[in-house]
Design an enzyme around this catalytic site. Structure first.
Site, PDB file in Angstrom:
ATOM      1  CE  LYS A  22      -1.725   1.712   4.164  1.00 19.33           C
ATOM      2  NZ  LYS A  22      -1.223   2.951   4.601  1.00 19.33           N
ATOM      3  CG  ASN A  23       2.320   2.770   3.604  1.00 18.52           C
ATOM      4  OD1 ASN A  23       1.381   2.920   3.461  1.00 18.52           O
ATOM      5  ND2 ASN A  23       2.729   2.465   4.907  1.00 18.52           N
ATOM      6  NE  ARG A  93      -1.051  13.061   8.911  1.00 22.50           N
ATOM      7  CZ  ARG A  93       0.194  13.189   8.000  1.00 22.50           C
ATOM      8  NH1 ARG A  93       0.483  12.474   7.241  1.00 22.50           N
ATOM      9  NH2 ARG A  93       0.814  14.260   7.992  1.00 22.50           N
ATOM     10  CG  ASP A 308       3.736   1.404   9.533  1.00 18.36           C
ATOM     11  OD1 ASP A 308       3.391   2.184  10.325  1.00 18.36           O
ATOM     12  OD2 ASP A 308       3.744   1.920   8.072  1.00 18.36           O
ATOM     13  CB  VAL A 330       8.502   6.269  14.297  1.00 17.47           C
ATOM     14  CG1 VAL A 330       8.108   6.976  12.810  1.00 17.47           C
ATOM     15  CG2 VAL A 330      10.077   5.565  13.833  1.00 17.47           C
ATOM     16  NE  ARG A 400      -7.055   4.071   6.299  1.00 17.55           N
ATOM     17  CZ  ARG A 400      -6.515   5.598   6.910  1.00 17.55           C
ATOM     18  NH1 ARG A 400      -6.736   5.890   8.136  1.00 17.55           N
ATOM     19  NH2 ARG A 400      -5.443   6.023   6.233  1.00 17.55           N
TER      20      ARG A 400
HETATM   21  N1  EPU Z   1       7.365  14.416  10.848  1.00 24.53           N
HETATM   22  C1  EPU Z   1       7.682  15.592  11.017  1.00 24.53           C
HETATM   23  N2  EPU Z   1       7.597  16.506  10.090  1.00 24.53           N
HETATM   24  C2  EPU Z   1       7.132  16.245   8.960  1.00 24.53           C
HETATM   25  C3  EPU Z   1       6.773  15.119   8.670  1.00 24.53           C
HETATM   26  C4  EPU Z   1       6.885  13.980   9.568  1.00 24.53           C
HETATM   27  O1  EPU Z   1       8.096  16.083  12.200  1.00 24.53           O
HETATM   28  O2  EPU Z   1       7.019  17.197   8.177  1.00 24.53           O
HETATM   29  C5  EPU Z   1       7.546  13.280  11.730  1.00 24.53           C
HETATM   30  C6  EPU Z   1       6.122  12.645  12.117  1.00 24.53           C
HETATM   31  O3  EPU Z   1       5.379  13.260  13.157  1.00 24.53           O
HETATM   32  C7  EPU Z   1       6.805  11.158  12.595  1.00 24.53           C
HETATM   33  C8  EPU Z   1       8.133  10.991  11.757  1.00 24.53           C
HETATM   34  O4  EPU Z   1       8.421  12.500  11.362  1.00 24.53           O
HETATM   35  O5  EPU Z   1       6.926  11.309  14.055  1.00 24.53           O
HETATM   36  C9  EPU Z   1       7.827  10.055  10.777  1.00 24.53           C
HETATM   37  O6  EPU Z   1       6.806  10.556   9.982  1.00 24.53           O
HETATM   38  P1  EPU Z   1       6.804  10.280   8.198  1.00 24.53           P
HETATM   39  O7  EPU Z   1       6.334  11.518   7.694  1.00 24.53           O
HETATM   40  O8  EPU Z   1       7.722   9.375   7.822  1.00 24.53           O
HETATM   41  O9  EPU Z   1       5.200   9.396   8.415  1.00 24.53           O
HETATM   42  P2  EPU Z   1       4.534   9.742   6.881  1.00 24.53           P
HETATM   43  O10 EPU Z   1       5.214   9.763   5.716  1.00 24.53           O
HETATM   44  O11 EPU Z   1       3.163  10.411   7.088  1.00 24.53           O
HETATM   45  C10 EPU Z   1       4.610   6.887   6.203  1.00 24.53           C
HETATM   46  C11 EPU Z   1       3.377   5.805   6.198  1.00 24.53           C
HETATM   47  C12 EPU Z   1       3.160   5.654   7.872  1.00 24.53           C
HETATM   48  C13 EPU Z   1       4.235   4.890   8.622  1.00 24.53           C
HETATM   49  C14 EPU Z   1       5.325   6.194   8.472  1.00 24.53           C
HETATM   50  C15 EPU Z   1       6.692   5.687   9.048  1.00 24.53           C
HETATM   51  C16 EPU Z   1       2.534   5.850   3.931  1.00 24.53           C
HETATM   52  C17 EPU Z   1       1.345   6.193   3.201  1.00 24.53           C
HETATM   53  N3  EPU Z   1       2.460   6.234   5.192  1.00 24.53           N
HETATM   54  O12 EPU Z   1       3.824   8.113   6.929  1.00 24.53           O
HETATM   55  O13 EPU Z   1       2.073   4.314   7.486  1.00 24.53           O
HETATM   56  O14 EPU Z   1       3.987   4.731  10.005  1.00 24.53           O
HETATM   57  O15 EPU Z   1       5.647   6.595   7.159  1.00 24.53           O
HETATM   58  O16 EPU Z   1       7.162   4.862   8.680  1.00 24.53           O
HETATM   59  O17 EPU Z   1       3.629   5.626   3.811  1.00 24.53           O
HETATM   60  C18 EPU Z   1       0.410   2.613   7.972  1.00 24.53           C
HETATM   61  O18 EPU Z   1       0.586   2.331   6.866  1.00 24.53           O
HETATM   62  O19 EPU Z   1      -0.113   2.393   8.959  1.00 24.53           O
HETATM   63  C19 EPU Z   1       1.145   3.985   8.290  1.00 24.53           C
HETATM   64  C20 EPU Z   1       0.819   4.921   9.161  1.00 24.53           C
END
Ligand code: EPU
Length: 421
Positions: A22-23, A93, A308, A330, A400
Site C-alpha cells: 500500500k505504502n 493522510r 507499522d 517514530v 485500509r
Molecule cells: N514528521 C515531522 N515533520 C514532517 C513529517 C513528519 O516532524 O514534516 C515526523 C512525524 O510526526 C513522525 C516522523 O516524522 O514522528 C515520521 O513520519 P513520516 O513523515 O515518515 O510518516 P508518513 O510519511 O506520514 C509513512 C507511512 C506510515 C508510516 C510512516 C513511518 C505511508 C502512506 N504512510 O507515513 O504508514 O507509519 O511513514 O514509517 O507511507 C501505516 O501504513 O499504517 C502508516 C501509518
C-alpha cells in the site's frame, strides 16, 4: 458497520500470497500526475486507501481504471484542477503526496492540511520546507496549504526532523525535484523500500534519481516524464504481520512473493524471540518454537524495526516468557492498542514512549475496538490465539491496509468471520 469475529486457538498452516505494498502504491499513484501518457501499475492492492487515492486523482483529472488482471491504468486527462479537498485528505493522510507532483507539473497546488490521527500529531513542516527550498511559495489559507511556483530550481534540502526523516516528505520533494531545473540533493532522505520503489518508477518514466534507498538522493531535473509500466514491491508490513501470526499460533506459514531482504530488522527480532524463519526463493517459511523469549525493541526509520509492526509485535510479546520493553521512536503516542490488549488479559505498563510487556500464560477473547490500521491488525492477531471469542469492532481500519485479510487467514485455518451489524 462490519466487525470481525474470531475464535482463537487454531494453528495456522499453509501458504499466503503477499499483496503489493500500500505504502509504495499510494505515492506511485500520485506520481502519475507527473506523466505524459498512461502508466500501468501492477500488483496494486484492492484497499480502501487505494480507492481514496483513486477518488482524489479523479478530482484532479486523472482517469484510473483497473483491468481484469488487477493492474491499474492511470492517465492524466485534464490538468485544470489543483485542489485536494478536505473531505478527501481527512480520510487519508497520504493524500498529501499529491502536493509535490501538482506543484511540479501544474505550478500550483491547494491541498488541505492533514490533521492528526489516532497515531499522534502528524506535521508536514518538513514537506513544506523542502518544497520551499526548491522555490515554491507556500501559504496557509482556510486550512489549506496553498503553493505556487513559476519555476522550481534544484537545491540542497535537509529532511531530518525530531523523529528522523519523513517518508512522504521525501516522496513529495523527490517528485517535485524530478521536474525542477538543475540538481537537487536531499540529505537525510527516507531510506524505506517504498521510497526506492517510487524512485525506480520515476526513473523508468525518465527521471534521473540516484541514491534511492540511502539517506542522500541526487536528482537531476528533466523536462518531461512519460507514463510506463511498473510493478509495486510486496508489502513488508503484511509479511511481518503473517510472520507474527505464525509465531503466535505455533503455526507454519509459507509466505509467497515476499521480499525478506526488506525486513532484516524484523527477521532479526523474531529470531531472537525464537521464531524460525527459513528463507526460500521468493519468500520464507515461518514457524515457531513453543517458547517465546522476551525482547527489547525500539522502532526506528528504515532499516530499523518499523513502527507499522510495533502493535503486532506487542501482541506476540504479550505471550513471551518474561518482560519485554517496546519503545516507539517514530510516533511516540502510537499505543492506542495497549488499552484494548489489557481487556484481553495482557499485562502491559506504559512509561512515556516505552511500554513494559510482561508475558502472560494466555490471552482471553473479548470485544475490542480498533483505533487505527496497525492496531486493528494487532487485535486480530491477539484474537487468533486468545481463548474464546474476540470481536474486533471498527474493522474499516483494517480494510485500509490489509487486502482480503479474513479470507487469507481463513485459507490457512483461522476461524474468523466478518459480520455486519
Ligand atoms: N514528521 C515531522 N515533520 C514532517 C513529517 C513528519 O516532524 O514534516 C515526523 C512525524 O510526526 C513522525 C516522523 O516524522 O514522528 C515520521 O513520519 P513520516 O513523515 O515518515 O510518516 P508518513 O510519511 O506520514 C509513512 C507511512 C506510515 C508510516 C510512516 C513511518 C505511508 C502512506 N504512510 O507515513 O504508514 O507509519 O511513514 O514509517 O507511507 C501505516 O501504513 O499504517 C502508516 C501509518
Amino acid at each position: 458497520m462490519d466487525k470481525l469475529v474470531i475464535n482463537g486457538g487454531g494453528r495456522l498452516k499453509g501458504p499466503v500470497e503477499i499483496s503489493g505494498a500500500k505504502n509504495a502504491a499510494l505515492p506511485i499513484m500520485a506520481a502519475s500526475l507527473l506523466a505524459e501518457g498512461p502508466s500501468t501499475i501492477r500488483r496494486v492492492p484492492e484497499l480502501a486507501d487505494i480507492r481514496s487515492m483513486t477518488d482524489l486523482l479523479g478530482d484532479l483529472g486523472v482517469s484510473v481504471t483497473r483491468s481484469a488482471d488487477g493492474a491499474l491504468r492511470l492517465n492524466v486527462e485534464d490538468e485544470g484542477c489543483h485542489h485536494a479537498q478536505y473531505d478527501r485528505v481527512r480520510k487519508m493522510r497520504a493524500s498529501v503526496c499529491v502536493l509535490g507532483p501538482l506543484l511540479a507539473k501544474r505550478r500550483a497546488a491547494r491541498v488541505s492540511m492533514p490533521g492528526g490521527c489516532a497515531i499522534g500529531s502528524r506535521p508536514v513542516d518538513l514537506h513544506l520546507r523542502g518544497l520551499e527550498a526548491l522555490g515554491a511559495e507556500i501559504d496557509l489559507d482556510g486550512g489549506d496549504i496553498v503553493a505556487h511556483a513559476k519555476k522550481l530550481t534544484g537545491a540542497e534540502v535537509f529532511l531530518g526532523g525530531p523523529f528522523g526523516s519523513t517518508v512522504l516528505g521525501t516522496a513529495n520533494v523527490m517528485m517535485a525535484a524530478a521536474l525542477a531545473e538543475g540538481q537537487t540533493m536531499i540529505e537525510s532522505a527516507a531510506c524505506e523500500p517504498e521510497i526506492a520503489d517510487l524512485a525506480n518508477y520515476l526513473n523508468a518514466m525518465g527521471a534521473r534519481i540516484s541514491g534511492a534507498g540511502t539517506p542522500r538522493l541526487v536528482i537531476d531535473g528533466v523536462e518531461e516524464l512519460t507514463g510506463v509500466e511498473h510493478e509495486v514491491i510486496p508489502d513488508r508490513i503484511e509479511v511481518g504481520t503473517f510472520m507474527i501470526a505464525a509465531a503466535l499460533t505455533n503455526g507454519e506459514i509459507t509466505l509467497r512473493h515476499a521480499r525478506i531482504d526488506h525486513m532484516m530488522a524484523v527477521v532479526d527480532k523474531l529470531r531472537e524471540i525464537g521464531v524460525v524463519i527459513e528463507r526460500e526463493d521468493g519468500g520464507a517459511v515461518v514457524s515457531s518454537a513453543r517458547r517465546l523469549e522476551p525482547v527489547d525493541v525500539t522502532t526506528q526509520p528504515y532499516p530499523g524495526f518499523p513502527t507499522d509492526l510495533q502493535a503486532q509485535l506487542m501482541s506476540l510479546l504479550c505471550l513471551a516468557d518474561g518482560n519485554s520493553a517496546v519503545t516507539e521512536k517514530v510516533f511516540p503516542d502510537r499505543f492506542m492498542h495497549v488499552a484494548e490488549l489489557l481487556r484481553m488479559g495482557a499485562n502491559i505498563r506504559k512509561e512515556g514512549p516505552t511500554t513494559i510487556v510482561t508475558g502472560v500464560k494466555r490471552l482471553i477473547g473479548a470485544p475490542v475496538m480498533a483505533s487505527d490500521l496497525r492496531a486493528s491488525a494487532a487485535l486480530v492477531l491477539a484474537g487468533l490465539v486468545a481463548r474464546g471469542t474476540t470481536t474486533v469492532q471498527r474493522v474499516y481500519h483494517i480494510d485500509r491496509g490489509y487486502e482480503h485479510i479474513e479470507s487469507k487467514l481463513r485459507s490457512i485455518g483461522a476461524d474468523i468471520q466478518r459480520v455486519s451489524d
